[in-house]
Scaffold this active site. Structure first.
Site, mmCIF file in Angstrom:
data_model
loop_
_atom_site.group_PDB
_atom_site.id
_atom_site.type_symbol
_atom_site.label_atom_id
_atom_site.label_comp_id
_atom_site.label_asym_id
_atom_site.label_seq_id
_atom_site.Cartn_x
_atom_site.Cartn_y
_atom_site.Cartn_z
ATOM 1 N N ARG A 15 0.811 -1.224 0.000
ATOM 2 C CA ARG A 15 0.000 0.000 0.000
ATOM 3 C C ARG A 15 0.843 1.272 0.000
ATOM 4 N NH1 ARG A 15 -3.485 -2.285 4.967
ATOM 5 N NH2 ARG A 15 -1.630 -3.613 5.134
ATOM 6 N N TYR A 101 6.552 -4.675 15.686
ATOM 7 C CA TYR A 101 6.339 -4.598 14.238
ATOM 8 C C TYR A 101 7.178 -3.467 13.669
ATOM 9 C CZ TYR A 101 2.251 -7.725 14.251
ATOM 10 O OH TYR A 101 1.419 -8.798 14.349
HETATM 11 C C1 UD1 Z 1 -1.362 -6.838 11.672
HETATM 12 C C2 UD1 Z 1 -2.203 -7.745 12.588
HETATM 13 C C3 UD1 Z 1 -3.454 -6.991 13.014
HETATM 14 C C4 UD1 Z 1 -3.044 -5.704 13.718
HETATM 15 C C5 UD1 Z 1 -2.109 -4.873 12.835
HETATM 16 C C6 UD1 Z 1 -1.536 -3.742 13.643
HETATM 17 C C7 UD1 Z 1 -1.886 -10.063 11.971
HETATM 18 C C8 UD1 Z 1 -2.437 -11.217 11.241
HETATM 19 N N1 UD1 Z 1 -2.575 -8.950 11.893
HETATM 20 O O1 UD1 Z 1 -2.138 -6.574 10.494
HETATM 21 O O2 UD1 Z 1 -4.234 -7.782 13.880
HETATM 22 O O3 UD1 Z 1 -4.200 -4.951 14.031
HETATM 23 O O4 UD1 Z 1 -1.010 -5.661 12.353
HETATM 24 O O5 UD1 Z 1 -0.680 -2.914 12.880
HETATM 25 O O6 UD1 Z 1 -0.875 -10.207 12.615
HETATM 26 N N2 UD1 Z 1 5.177 -9.102 8.162
HETATM 27 C C9 UD1 Z 1 6.184 -10.006 7.942
HETATM 28 N N3 UD1 Z 1 5.930 -11.102 7.183
HETATM 29 C C10 UD1 Z 1 4.711 -11.337 6.640
HETATM 30 C C11 UD1 Z 1 3.687 -10.410 6.871
HETATM 31 C C12 UD1 Z 1 3.937 -9.302 7.642
HETATM 32 O O7 UD1 Z 1 7.305 -9.823 8.427
HETATM 33 O O8 UD1 Z 1 4.563 -12.359 5.984
HETATM 34 C C13 UD1 Z 1 5.464 -7.905 8.985
HETATM 35 C C14 UD1 Z 1 5.317 -6.621 8.193
HETATM 36 O O9 UD1 Z 1 6.552 -6.221 7.634
HETATM 37 C C15 UD1 Z 1 4.851 -5.636 9.238
HETATM 38 C C16 UD1 Z 1 4.093 -6.502 10.249
HETATM 39 O O10 UD1 Z 1 4.536 -7.823 10.041
HETATM 40 O O11 UD1 Z 1 5.929 -5.003 9.886
HETATM 41 C C17 UD1 Z 1 2.601 -6.403 10.083
HETATM 42 O O12 UD1 Z 1 2.239 -6.833 8.802
HETATM 43 P P1 UD1 Z 1 1.021 -6.195 8.001
HETATM 44 O O13 UD1 Z 1 0.861 -6.926 6.734
HETATM 45 O O14 UD1 Z 1 1.165 -4.722 7.922
HETATM 46 O O15 UD1 Z 1 -0.185 -6.576 8.979
HETATM 47 P P2 UD1 Z 1 -1.569 -5.850 9.166
HETATM 48 O O16 UD1 Z 1 -2.461 -6.201 8.052
HETATM 49 O O17 UD1 Z 1 -1.338 -4.405 9.424
HETATM 50 CA CA CA Z 2 0.526 -3.031 9.348
#
Ligand code: UD1
Ligand code: CA
Length: 451
Positions: A15, A101
């Site tokens: 995004r 995160y």
């Molecule tokens: C996630 C949470 C959600 C929370 C939100 C808060 C989950 C399933 N959901 O959603 O409940 O409200 O964060 O900000 O956990 N990442 C990885 N590997 C992956 C996917 C993501 O390292 O395969 C990392 C991303 O770089 C990021 C973080 O995890 O730093 C969150 O990932 P993102 O895809 O932004 O999750 P949200 O949809 O925001």
């Molecule tokens: Ca996020």
């Protein structure tokens, strides 16, 4: 038993529509991830934090090469649960794990310490918040007794669940043994076909393991950055916090909404800052300094009672007490101004030392120079420091007076107390205490008439 911090930062950041990995986008002049790394390092000094990277991981590692961090690659971005699973082999079985995160940059140390202290042994803890607009976040599901029973992602919510205002920050604290038990068995039966870390909480609840929640004092602490709108929002929040912090310490800001601090700043007493000032990198501002509008200071130290007039750019300089700079001055790296130096409009100074009480007030370029005390440099003086291949030095002794529109062809030395006639091109050393000039005599042509 210790705390092992794991930072998830492997996501693509779709995004953001950017070639730069999301966690390298800047907030207050530092990568998002750098804010999180800083917090992590302060929290657990004894164990290097583990960072899970994937998308453009090499680029991220490069930026943080000077830090004590452990890196884990998540080859495919299959979700937050899958990301943490990649780190599991590096986590000590005895440890408690704090998950941060990479895209949630502003969580405070106090809130994290609160989470760690609140979460009882053998339980799970997480940071949640009630948001006026919870859109996009996972929602916290509780039962009649207010106990957490699970977390449901926005994309998986029913209409009723979407009205829940309590959201998951993503930040959680639990023992490594729970992760070993549940992470390998979570499934991806959801709309995004991802392995959700949040499913661990549903599992814990169903097995009767206690889940503790804590809330931050400011909801912005848990805001994630998913797009440029959220990034800009957090930037403004951060700047407002910074402005408030400095005003509480006595700094006068003519408009707290129009200052940007992008680095580490120290300021003394009775500092006054006008609108649209940007402070970047490492900045020290002494007592009683006044900084006028539209000025940029970067990696610079100002002594006491320095006055910077509008539209000045000062980068990498050390400026002593009572100097007066600008308007429209540009001071470049490795410049040192001694006490009471005046640098006026449209003057550029690079890599030079200027002695006490010397004045360079108008339209000049001074580069690679050493200028003594009480020197007056006339308008339009240029140190010609570059011969097309190498840079050369100009030395000007104490009390010298350089006439306007002088070219000093470096390497060259002007002696103490020397006077240089206006409009001279000085290509050889000028002796001390004498007048040196190099220009053709003025002539008037007798009897000449216009055609
Ligand atoms: C996630 C949470 C959600 C929370 C939100 C808060 C989950 C399933 N959901 O959603 O409940 O409200 O964060 O900000 O956990 N990442 C990885 N590997 C992956 C996917 C993501 O390292 O395969 C990392 C991303 O770089 C990021 C973080 O995890 O730093 C969150 O990932 P993102 O895809 O932004 O999750 P949200 O949809 O925001
Ligand atoms: Ca996020």
């Amino acid at each position: 038993m210790a705390i092992q911090v794991v930072i998830l930062a492997a996501g693509v950041g779709k995004r953001m529509f950017s070639n730069l990995p999301k966690v390298l986008h800047l907030l207050a002049g530092k990568p998002l991830l750098s804010h999180v790394v800083q917090t992590a390092l302060t929290l657990s000094a004894e164990k290097p934090p583990i960072v899970v990277i994937g998308h453009q991981g090499e680029k991220i590692r490069e930026v943080f090469s000077g830090h004590s961090l452990k890196w884990v690659e998540q080859k495919e971005q299959l979700g937050t649960g899958h990301a943490l699973l990649q780190a599991l082999p590096m986590i000590d079985e005895q440890d408690d794990v704090l998950v941060l995160y990479g895209d949630v940059p502003l969580v405070s140390l106090t809130t994290l310490q609160n989470l760690i202290e609140t979460t009882q042994k053998n339980a799970l803890g997480m940071i949640t918040a009630r948001l006026p607009n919870p859109f996009g976040y996972g929602r916290i599901k509780r039962d009649k007794n207010h106990k957490v029973v699970g977390i449901i992602e926005e994309k998986d919510t029913t209409e009723a669940e979407r009205t829940i205002s309590e959201v998951n920050s993503g930040i959680c604290f639990l023992s490594a043994k729970w992760l070993q038990k549940w992470l390998p068995v979570i499934e991806n039966h959801n709309v995004q076909k991802e392995y959700y870390l949040t499913d661990v909480f549903r599992q814990a609840a169903s097995e009767g393991v206690a889940i503790y929640t804590v809330q931050p004092p400011n909801i912005e602490e848990i805001f994630g950055v998913n797009d440029c709108v959220q990034l800009a929002y957090l930037e403004r929040y951060y700047q407002k916090e910074m402005a408030n912090k400095w005003m509480r310490q006595g700094v006068t800001l003519h408009d707290p909404e129009r200052i940007d601090i992008r680095g580490d700043v120290k300021m003394g007493r009775d500092v006054v800052i006008d609108v649209n000032v940007i402070l970047e990198g490492n900045i020290i501002i002494g007592n009683g300094c006044t900084i006028a509008s539209n000025t940029i200071l970067r990696n610079t130290e100002l002594g006491n009672q320095v006055v910077v007039h509008p539209h000045s750019v000062i980068d990498g300089a050390k400026i002593a007490d009572h100097c007066v700079i600008g308007p429209f001055a540009r001071i470049r790296p490795e410049t040192v101004l001694a006490d009471r130096v005046h640098v006026g409009n449209f003057v550029e100074i690079k890599k030079s030392q200027i002695g006490q009480s010397s004045k360079i007030n108008h339209l000049s370029y001074i580069g690679d120079s050493e200028v003594g005390k009480e020197v007056n440099i006339g308008a339009g003086t240029i140190t010609c420091n570059y011969d097309g291949v190498n840079k050369h030095k100009t030395t000007i002794g104490d009390n010298a007076s350089i006439g306007s529109d002088t070219m000093l062809i470096a390497p060259v030395t002007v002696g103490e107390g020397a006077t240089i006639g206006a409009g001279s091109v000085i290509s050889e050393n000028a002796p001390p205490n004498q007048l040196t000039l190099s220009r053709t005599r003025q002539v008037t042509v007798e009897g000449w008439k216009r055609k």
